[in-house]
Scaffold this motif. Structure first.
Motif, PDB file in Angstrom:
ATOM      1  N   MET A 282       0.934  -1.208   0.112  1.00 48.49           N
ATOM      2  CA  MET A 282       0.075   0.004   0.054  1.00 48.49           C
ATOM      3  C   MET A 282       1.168   1.247   0.036  1.00 48.49           C
ATOM      4  O   MET A 282       0.581   2.243  -0.709  1.00 48.49           O
ATOM      5  CB  MET A 282      -0.942   0.002   1.235  1.00 48.49           C
ATOM      6  N   ILE A 283       2.081   1.243   0.895  1.00 55.94           N
ATOM      7  CA  ILE A 283       2.513   2.497   1.060  1.00 55.94           C
ATOM      8  C   ILE A 283       3.966   2.506   0.022  1.00 55.94           C
ATOM      9  O   ILE A 283       4.664   3.487  -0.025  1.00 55.94           O
ATOM     10  CB  ILE A 283       3.297   2.865   2.422  1.00 55.94           C
ATOM     11  N   LYS A 284       4.485   1.151  -0.409  1.00 61.21           N
ATOM     12  CA  LYS A 284       5.733   1.154  -1.523  1.00 61.21           C
ATOM     13  C   LYS A 284       6.932   2.138  -0.683  1.00 61.21           C
ATOM     14  O   LYS A 284       7.235   3.204  -1.259  1.00 61.21           O
ATOM     15  CB  LYS A 284       5.342   1.605  -2.508  1.00 61.21           C
ATOM     16  N   PRO A 285       7.249   1.797   0.184  1.00 58.69           N
ATOM     17  CA  PRO A 285       8.329   2.690   0.910  1.00 58.69           C
ATOM     18  C   PRO A 285       9.789   2.511   0.156  1.00 58.69           C
ATOM     19  O   PRO A 285      10.029   1.372  -0.527  1.00 58.69           O
ATOM     20  CB  PRO A 285       8.435   2.016   2.230  1.00 58.69           C
ATOM     21  N   THR A 286      10.716   3.534   0.073  1.00 60.10           N
ATOM     22  CA  THR A 286      11.732   3.586  -0.571  1.00 60.10           C
ATOM     23  C   THR A 286      12.968   2.905   0.234  1.00 60.10           C
ATOM     24  O   THR A 286      13.755   2.167  -0.203  1.00 60.10           O
ATOM     25  CB  THR A 286      12.397   4.875  -0.809  1.00 60.10           C
ATOM     26  N   ASN A 287      12.718   2.942   1.584  1.00 57.14           N
ATOM     27  CA  ASN A 287      13.538   2.068   2.582  1.00 57.14           C
ATOM     28  C   ASN A 287      12.802   1.576   3.747  1.00 57.14           C
ATOM     29  O   ASN A 287      11.661   2.288   4.247  1.00 57.14           O
ATOM     30  CB  ASN A 287      14.826   2.650   2.999  1.00 57.14           C
ATOM     31  N   VAL A 288      13.330   0.638   4.559  1.00 52.38           N
ATOM     32  CA  VAL A 288      12.672   0.266   5.726  1.00 52.38           C
ATOM     33  C   VAL A 288      13.467  -0.131   6.865  1.00 52.38           C
ATOM     34  O   VAL A 288      14.822  -0.228   6.506  1.00 52.38           O
ATOM     35  CB  VAL A 288      11.932  -1.063   5.348  1.00 52.38           C
ATOM     36  N   TRP A 289      13.282   0.544   8.015  1.00 50.67           N
ATOM     37  CA  TRP A 289      14.010  -0.051   9.128  1.00 50.67           C
ATOM     38  C   TRP A 289      13.215  -0.981   9.940  1.00 50.67           C
ATOM     39  O   TRP A 289      12.057  -0.669  10.345  1.00 50.67           O
ATOM     40  CB  TRP A 289      14.319   1.221  10.170  1.00 50.67           C
ATOM     41  N   ASP A 290      13.606  -2.265  10.146  1.00 46.73           N
ATOM     42  CA  ASP A 290      12.857  -3.212  11.082  1.00 46.73           C
ATOM     43  C   ASP A 290      13.600  -3.171  12.293  1.00 46.73           C
ATOM     44  O   ASP A 290      14.470  -3.597  12.657  1.00 46.73           O
ATOM     45  CB  ASP A 290      13.167  -4.629  10.117  1.00 46.73           C
ATOM     46  N   LEU A 291      12.820  -2.772  13.135  1.00 51.17           N
ATOM     47  CA  LEU A 291      13.253  -2.560  14.494  1.00 51.17           C
ATOM     48  C   LEU A 291      12.713  -3.727  15.500  1.00 51.17           C
ATOM     49  O   LEU A 291      11.551  -3.996  15.600  1.00 51.17           O
ATOM     50  CB  LEU A 291      12.668  -1.190  15.290  1.00 51.17           C
ATOM     51  N   GLY A 292      13.784  -4.268  16.318  1.00 54.01           N
ATOM     52  CA  GLY A 292      13.426  -5.635  16.750  1.00 54.01           C
ATOM     53  C   GLY A 292      13.483  -6.541  15.978  1.00 54.01           C
ATOM     54  O   GLY A 292      12.188  -7.325  15.928  1.00 54.01           O
ATOM     55  N   ALA A 293      14.167  -6.812  14.805  1.00 52.83           N
ATOM     56  CA  ALA A 293      13.936  -7.878  13.828  1.00 52.83           C
ATOM     57  C   ALA A 293      14.219  -9.205  14.085  1.00 52.83           C
ATOM     58  O   ALA A 293      13.940 -10.015  13.461  1.00 52.83           O
ATOM     59  CB  ALA A 293      14.808  -7.196  12.881  1.00 52.83           C
ATOM     60  N   ASN A 294      14.815  -9.415  15.258  1.00 55.47           N
ATOM     61  CA  ASN A 294      15.174 -10.795  15.497  1.00 55.47           C
ATOM     62  C   ASN A 294      15.926 -11.168  14.413  1.00 55.47           C
ATOM     63  O   ASN A 294      17.044 -10.650  14.099  1.00 55.47           O
ATOM     64  CB  ASN A 294      13.957 -11.580  15.658  1.00 55.47           C
ATOM     65  N   THR A 295      15.952 -12.617  13.855  1.00 59.01           N
ATOM     66  CA  THR A 295      16.644 -12.937  12.714  1.00 59.01           C
ATOM     67  C   THR A 295      16.039 -12.405  11.424  1.00 59.01           C
ATOM     68  O   THR A 295      16.607 -12.958  10.278  1.00 59.01           O
ATOM     69  CB  THR A 295      16.638 -14.493  12.774  1.00 59.01           C
ATOM     70  N   GLY A 296      15.291 -11.547  11.355  1.00 61.36           N
ATOM     71  CA  GLY A 296      14.931 -10.819   9.940  1.00 61.36           C
ATOM     72  C   GLY A 296      13.920 -11.284   9.142  1.00 61.36           C
ATOM     73  O   GLY A 296      14.017 -11.235   8.151  1.00 61.36           O
ATOM     74  N   MET A 297      13.181 -12.393   9.958  1.00 62.45           N
ATOM     75  CA  MET A 297      11.870 -12.895   9.316  1.00 62.45           C
ATOM     76  C   MET A 297      10.859 -12.178   8.448  1.00 62.45           C
ATOM     77  O   MET A 297      10.687 -12.022   7.204  1.00 62.45           O
ATOM     78  CB  MET A 297      11.202 -13.692  10.219  1.00 62.45           C
ATOM     79  N   PHE A 298      10.833 -10.905   9.016  1.00 64.63           N
ATOM     80  CA  PHE A 298       9.776  -9.725   8.546  1.00 64.63           C
ATOM     81  C   PHE A 298      10.411  -8.764   7.571  1.00 64.63           C
ATOM     82  O   PHE A 298       9.936  -8.175   6.927  1.00 64.63           O
ATOM     83  CB  PHE A 298       8.888  -9.167   9.498  1.00 64.63           C
ATOM     84  N   SER A 299      12.044  -8.778   8.052  1.00 59.10           N
ATOM     85  CA  SER A 299      12.743  -7.874   7.047  1.00 59.10           C
ATOM     86  C   SER A 299      12.842  -8.513   5.616  1.00 59.10           C
ATOM     87  O   SER A 299      12.718  -7.767   4.643  1.00 59.10           O
ATOM     88  CB  SER A 299      14.478  -7.947   7.509  1.00 59.10           C
ATOM     89  N   ALA A 364      13.991   6.819   8.347  1.00 61.49           N
ATOM     90  CA  ALA A 364      13.356   5.842   7.446  1.00 61.49           C
ATOM     91  C   ALA A 364      12.168   6.207   6.847  1.00 61.49           C
ATOM     92  O   ALA A 364      11.631   6.899   7.330  1.00 61.49           O
ATOM     93  CB  ALA A 364      13.645   4.383   8.114  1.00 61.49           C
ATOM     94  N   ASP A 365      11.992   5.857   5.454  1.00 59.64           N
ATOM     95  CA  ASP A 365      10.709   5.790   5.019  1.00 59.64           C
ATOM     96  C   ASP A 365       9.955   5.301   5.819  1.00 59.64           C
ATOM     97  O   ASP A 365       8.699   5.726   6.006  1.00 59.64           O
ATOM     98  CB  ASP A 365      10.735   5.513   3.690  1.00 59.64           C
ATOM     99  N   THR A 366       9.896   3.822   5.995  1.00 60.97           N
ATOM    100  CA  THR A 366       9.011   3.290   6.866  1.00 60.97           C
ATOM    101  C   THR A 366       9.426   2.449   7.925  1.00 60.97           C
ATOM    102  O   THR A 366      10.583   1.776   7.831  1.00 60.97           O
ATOM    103  CB  THR A 366       8.118   2.316   6.127  1.00 60.97           C
ATOM    104  N   VAL A 367       8.913   2.443   9.267  1.00 61.13           N
ATOM    105  CA  VAL A 367       9.574   1.712  10.339  1.00 61.13           C
ATOM    106  C   VAL A 367       8.631   0.681  10.592  1.00 61.13           C
ATOM    107  O   VAL A 367       7.447   0.684  10.501  1.00 61.13           O
ATOM    108  CB  VAL A 367       9.741   2.527  11.538  1.00 61.13           C
ATOM    109  N   LEU A 368       9.345  -0.575  10.748  1.00 66.32           N
ATOM    110  CA  LEU A 368       8.624  -1.713  11.163  1.00 66.32           C
ATOM    111  C   LEU A 368       8.927  -2.123  12.703  1.00 66.32           C
ATOM    112  O   LEU A 368      10.015  -2.118  13.165  1.00 66.32           O
ATOM    113  CB  LEU A 368       8.942  -3.137  10.297  1.00 66.32           C
TER     114      LEU A 368
END
Lengths: 460, 61
Positions: A282-299, A364-368
């Motif tokens: 929906m938002i089509k970010p140019t970059n993402v910071w995944d905070l508390g990403a653990n092993t990066g599954m959602f990254s 960041a454009d979007t934070v997870l």
């Protein structure tokens, strides 16, 4: 910081400096470095290094120098999208950075040059791979000369790697205190006794520290002391073997089951992934910071869409696993980094401006922020208002998961302490975040008690 | 801790960092030892490659 003028990290080496102009980064090569720069380009070293992907590309540009009286050339280096620092790297990232530095040194010697410095800050991660960024770090090799950057290599790489590997992984944070690498006397005193039985650590760490102590405050005449090319190559080869032999595995954990401690059903977990992916579409970010990403599954959900993603976590084991998995599958859009969000990297070094704070490297454009809010609000006692304010400084849009008190993970956090968090509920969460963000969408995650939100930062 | 370093003709480079006298001296000592090891290692690798090549019917190793 992309403010016109000399970059705040670039002042030590009189060979030249980095500067910003119209949000573009340039490097001025000074006349004092003319001979060395010409040798780098003409000897074939630059081509060899770029072909091997070991050094950052640059092009010579015709423009008005920042300091015309000093200037020989202006070059425009390739931009690194996100600058990271050694104290934010996991064990294997620092190890790969060390091996890259030694590979650069080996090739330099083959072309009649040497590295005159060996700072870990000369390495950055580009597409998840370490790359050497300081084009002005080379000088002509003179037969018989020792390696002037040896001390710095030991302090910036060997000391932290040996401490992380042999003593405690958390000692990587000493790099945040000691910007020119960990003092060898300190490293030597912290390393366990059995490291005296390892020749590389005995010689490069313990004996090296003793030698430094012995020669401290002494006026030393080194004339007549020479080091053959063979010894030079042997030294670099020995350092390379020492670094390659460094291993670290999280103690007492099986990586395969490292993050099984979740209260999600498999279906809810999958559903959450779909929802996050839908929000990203929906938002089509140019970059993402995944905070508390653990092993990066959602990254991976972001990187699979070609979105450049920084995957932050506080746990060195999680970051290590994330990095190794990224390497194994040839990931180019994820950079795993070690960050404690309750104490993120500050601006440090000369004038507190030599190494940038985390916040100044954003927004960041979007934070997870998935399964994170309860750790900040309950484990670290940060009021929801302050969490919302913090997120509004580091992103334009936010995908955030609210984890209620009834959730077993929150129950676990509250099991050993008094519940002083009367305001920790969904209504208050929405109210506090609405002060900084517009809630564009929210959805309850099936088979869990959690809610996922898509928020956009309010104008002003 | 201050390390005072007297440059000589051999150190012809233009150093903007202090290499440290203690670091230079230990490097010379370690270099003398590991230089020999490096030579032996290289010969060993060559011999290994020669035999591998021999048993792989001259295929490049």
């Amino acid at each position: 910081m992309r403010v016109d003028g000399i970059d705040t990290s670039s002042f030590r080496d009189p060979s030249g400096f980095l500067f910003w102009k119209d949000r573009q980064l340039y490097r001025q090569v000074n006349k004092t470095y003319q001979e060395e720069y010409d040798l780098l380009m003409a000897s074939g070293l630059y081509s060899a290094l770029t072909n091997a992907g070991l050094i950052i590309l640059h092009e010579e540009v015709a423009m008005e120098p920042l300091c015309p009286g000093l200037a020989y050339r202006i070059i425009k280096p390739e931009i690194i999208p996100f600058v990271s620092y050694p104290y934010e790297w996991c064990f294997s990232q620092l190890k790969d950075a060390a091996l890259t530095t030694l590979a650069v040194q080996t090739r330099a010697l083959e072309h009649g040059m040497v590295l005159k410095d060996c700072s870990a800050y000369n390495i950055q991660f580009k597409k998840c791979k370490p790359v050497f960024i300081d084009t002005l770090s080379f000088e002509r090799y003179h037969e018989g000369q020792p390696w002037v950057a040896y001390r710095q290599f030991c302090q910036h790489f060997l000391a932290p790697l040996s401490l992380m590997s042999k003593k405690d992984i958390r000692l990587s944070q000493l790099l945040r205190i000691y910007l020119d690498g960990i003092p060898l006397d300190l490293a030597s005193s912290l390393l366990p006794f059995h490291t005296y039985l390892s020749f590389p650590l005995l010689s490069h760490m313990h004996a090296h520290a003793r030698s430094q102590r012995h020669f401290a405050d002494k006026i030393v005449d080194v004339s007549g002391q020479k080091m053959s090319r063979l010894s030079f190559r042997g030294l670099v080869d020995n350092l390379e073997s020492a670094v390659k032999d460094m291993k670290w595995q999280p103690g007492g954990t099986e990586w395969a089951t490292y993050y099984k401690g979740t209260n999600y059903s498999a279906e809810a977990f999958q559903r959450k992934g779909h929802l996050v992916a839908e929000y990203l579409d929906m938002i089509k970010p140019t970059n993402v910071w995944d905070l508390g990403a653990n092993t990066g599954m959602f990254s991976c959900l972001a990187s699979n869409k070609g979105i450049s993603t920084i995957s932050f976590d506080i746990d060195p084991a999680a970051v290590e696993r994330n990095y190794l998995e990224c390497k194994a599958r040839g990931e180019t859009d994820i950079l795993p980094l070690l960050i404690d969000l309750t104490n993120p990297s500050p601006g440090i070094g000369w004038q507190n401006r030599e190494r940038m704070s985390l916040i100044s490297r954003g927004p960041a454009d979007t934070v997870l922020a998935l399964a994170l809010i309860h750790h900040l609000a309950i484990s670290n006692n940060v009021p929801l208002e302050q969490i919302a304010a913090f997120f509004s400084t580091i992103c334009n849009s936010l995908i955030i998961e609210f984890v209620p008190k009834s959730d077993t993970q929150v129950q676990r956090l509250l099991s050993t302490r008094e519940d002083i968090f009367k305001d920790y509920n969904k209504l208050t969460f929405e109210d506090r975040f609405s002060r900084y963000f517009k809630i564009r969408d929210s959805v309850a995650i099936r088979d869990s008690e959690r809610t996922l939100y898509l928020m956009e930062k309010c104008e002003n | 801790m201050a390390i005072i370093f007297v440059p000589s003709d051999m150190f012809q480079g233009y150093y903007y960092l202090d290499p440290g006298s203690g670091s230079l001296f230990i490097q010379l000592a370690i270099g003398a030892f590991v230089g020999g090891l490096f030579l032996i290692k290289n010969y060993f690798v060559r011999i290994k490659c020669f035999f591998k090549k021999l048993f792989n019917n001259g295929k490049k190793v």
